[in-house]
Write a protein that holds these residues in place. Structure first.
Motif, short mmCIF file in Angstrom:
data_model
loop_
_atom_site.label_atom_id
_atom_site.label_comp_id
_atom_site.label_asym_id
_atom_site.label_seq_id
_atom_site.Cartn_x
_atom_site.Cartn_y
_atom_site.Cartn_z
N ASP A 62 -2.68 4.77 13.97
CA ASP A 62 -1.88 5.54 13.01
C ASP A 62 -1.36 4.66 11.88
O ASP A 62 -1.46 5.02 10.71
CB ASP A 62 -0.71 6.23 13.72
N VAL A 63 -0.81 3.49 12.23
CA VAL A 63 -0.23 2.64 11.19
C VAL A 63 -1.32 2.02 10.32
O VAL A 63 -1.14 1.89 9.11
CB VAL A 63 0.73 1.58 11.78
N LEU A 64 -2.45 1.68 10.90
CA LEU A 64 -3.54 1.14 10.09
C LEU A 64 -4.05 2.18 9.09
O LEU A 64 -4.23 1.88 7.91
CB LEU A 64 -4.68 0.66 10.99
N CYS A 65 -4.29 3.38 9.57
CA CYS A 65 -4.82 4.42 8.68
C CYS A 65 -3.80 4.84 7.62
O CYS A 65 -4.18 5.20 6.51
CB CYS A 65 -5.30 5.62 9.51
N ALA A 66 -2.52 4.76 7.95
CA ALA A 66 -1.48 5.18 7.01
C ALA A 66 -1.17 4.14 5.95
O ALA A 66 -0.61 4.48 4.90
CB ALA A 66 -0.21 5.52 7.78
N THR A 67 -1.52 2.90 6.17
CA THR A 67 -1.11 1.84 5.24
C THR A 67 -2.24 1.31 4.36
O THR A 67 -2.03 0.35 3.63
CB THR A 67 -0.48 0.65 6.01
N GLN A 68 -3.39 1.93 4.41
CA GLN A 68 -4.48 1.48 3.55
C GLN A 68 -4.11 1.72 2.09
O GLN A 68 -3.57 2.78 1.74
CB GLN A 68 -5.77 2.24 3.89
N HIS A 69 -4.36 0.74 1.24
CA HIS A 69 -4.07 0.88 -0.19
C HIS A 69 -5.11 1.77 -0.86
O HIS A 69 -6.20 2.01 -0.33
CB HIS A 69 -4.07 -0.49 -0.85
N ALA A 70 -4.78 2.23 -2.04
CA ALA A 70 -5.66 3.15 -2.78
C ALA A 70 -7.03 2.55 -3.07
O ALA A 70 -8.02 3.27 -3.15
CB ALA A 70 -4.98 3.56 -4.09
N ASP A 71 -7.11 1.22 -3.18
CA ASP A 71 -8.40 0.58 -3.46
C ASP A 71 -9.27 0.41 -2.21
O ASP A 71 -10.39 -0.08 -2.30
CB ASP A 71 -8.21 -0.77 -4.16
N GLY A 72 -8.76 0.81 -1.05
CA GLY A 72 -9.52 0.73 0.19
C GLY A 72 -9.17 -0.47 1.05
O GLY A 72 -9.61 -0.57 2.19
N GLY A 73 -8.40 -1.40 0.52
CA GLY A 73 -8.04 -2.60 1.27
C GLY A 73 -6.64 -2.55 1.82
O GLY A 73 -5.95 -1.53 1.76
N TRP A 74 -6.24 -3.67 2.39
CA TRP A 74 -4.89 -3.84 2.91
C TRP A 74 -4.38 -5.19 2.43
O TRP A 74 -5.14 -6.09 2.13
CB TRP A 74 -4.87 -3.86 4.44
N GLY A 75 -3.05 -5.33 2.42
CA GLY A 75 -2.41 -6.60 2.10
C GLY A 75 -0.98 -6.57 2.60
O GLY A 75 -0.37 -5.50 2.69
N ILE A 76 -0.45 -7.74 2.93
CA ILE A 76 0.92 -7.78 3.44
C ILE A 76 1.93 -7.50 2.33
O ILE A 76 3.07 -7.20 2.60
CB ILE A 76 1.26 -9.09 4.19
N CYS A 77 1.47 -7.57 1.09
CA CYS A 77 2.28 -7.18 -0.05
C CYS A 77 1.65 -5.92 -0.64
O CYS A 77 0.86 -5.27 0.02
CB CYS A 77 2.33 -8.30 -1.07
N SER A 78 1.96 -5.63 -1.86
CA SER A 78 1.43 -4.39 -2.46
C SER A 78 -0.02 -4.51 -2.90
O SER A 78 -0.65 -3.52 -3.22
CB SER A 78 2.31 -3.97 -3.64
N GLN A 79 -0.55 -5.72 -2.93
CA GLN A 79 -1.93 -5.93 -3.39
C GLN A 79 -2.85 -6.21 -2.21
O GLN A 79 -2.52 -6.97 -1.30
CB GLN A 79 -1.97 -7.11 -4.36
N SER A 80 -4.02 -5.58 -2.22
CA SER A 80 -5.01 -5.82 -1.17
C SER A 80 -5.58 -7.22 -1.29
O SER A 80 -5.72 -7.75 -2.39
CB SER A 80 -6.16 -4.82 -1.28
N THR A 81 -5.92 -7.80 -0.14
CA THR A 81 -6.60 -9.09 -0.11
C THR A 81 -7.79 -8.98 0.83
O THR A 81 -7.74 -8.22 1.81
CB THR A 81 -5.68 -10.22 0.37
N PRO A 82 -8.84 -9.73 0.56
CA PRO A 82 -9.99 -9.70 1.46
C PRO A 82 -9.63 -10.12 2.89
O PRO A 82 -10.11 -9.51 3.85
CB PRO A 82 -10.98 -10.67 0.83
N ILE A 83 -8.76 -11.11 3.04
CA ILE A 83 -8.46 -11.57 4.40
C ILE A 83 -7.66 -10.54 5.18
O ILE A 83 -7.97 -10.25 6.34
CB ILE A 83 -7.77 -12.97 4.40
N ASP A 84 -6.63 -9.94 4.59
CA ASP A 84 -5.88 -8.91 5.31
C ASP A 84 -6.76 -7.70 5.60
O ASP A 84 -6.67 -7.10 6.66
CB ASP A 84 -4.63 -8.48 4.50
#
Length: 170
Positions: A62-84
């Motif tokens: 649930d938390v993974l699917c809910a926190t995906q950024h609009a660009d399709g990635g994830w990041g511990i801040c507001s910007q997605s990073t390849p590693i996260d």
């Protein structure tokens, strides 16, 4: 725990501590080596692979699917990073193998894979510092390994299905 399980040893004495470490929001935080909750969550889900632990897996999903950024990635801040994103994708892969991804989460998985394909083709100007020593640092080759593993995980899953289909038809 994962190593114990695949070697045939009983991991149960340690599994309870992993389950207890999950926070009510679904994440595992506070890894000794990495500041990303995506890393901690992916490692915990790998250790919990197989049958059982339904509540923990659903909370993480649930938390993974809910926190995906609009660009399709994830990041511990507001910007997605390849590693996260690679850590999150590997966590979703563990859940997919265990049969937890519904249609909506499969779309999340595909969007993340597409993001990572694009991001992996472009060298990072400033790699994300997620690993902990005396200071935060980025072991670029290790991070690259996580990114490539996340990209290859769906191929391994497809190959596993093809192989099991061949064996069941034999």
């Amino acid at each position: 725990v994962h190593a114990l399980a695949i070697s045939g040893a009983n991991p149960e004495p340690w599994t309870a501590s992993i389950l207890d470490a999950q926070k009510p929001d679904g994440w595992w935080y506070g890894d000794k080596w990495n500041i990303s909750q995506f890393y901690s969550t992916s490692i915990a889900l790998l250790a919990l692979r197989g049958d059982g632990y339904v509540h923990a897996k659903r909370a993480a999903l649930d938390v993974l699917c809910a926190t995906q950024h609009a660009d399709g990635g994830w990041g511990i801040c507001s910007q997605s990073t390849p590693i996260d994103t690679s850590f999150a994708l590997l966590a979703l892969h563990s859940l997919q193998v265990d049969g937890y991804l519904n249609e909506a989460c499969e779309r999340v998985y595909r969007r993340a894979h597409d993001y990572l394909l694009q991001a992996a083709a472009i060298p990072e100007a400033q790699p994300a510092m997620r690993w902990i020593s005396k200071d935060l640092f980025c072991p670029e080759r290790i991070d690259r390994l996580f990114v490539l593993s996340a990209l290859l995980a769906p191929l391994a899953r497809r190959q596993q299905r093809v192989t099991s289909t061949r064996h069941s038809n034999a």
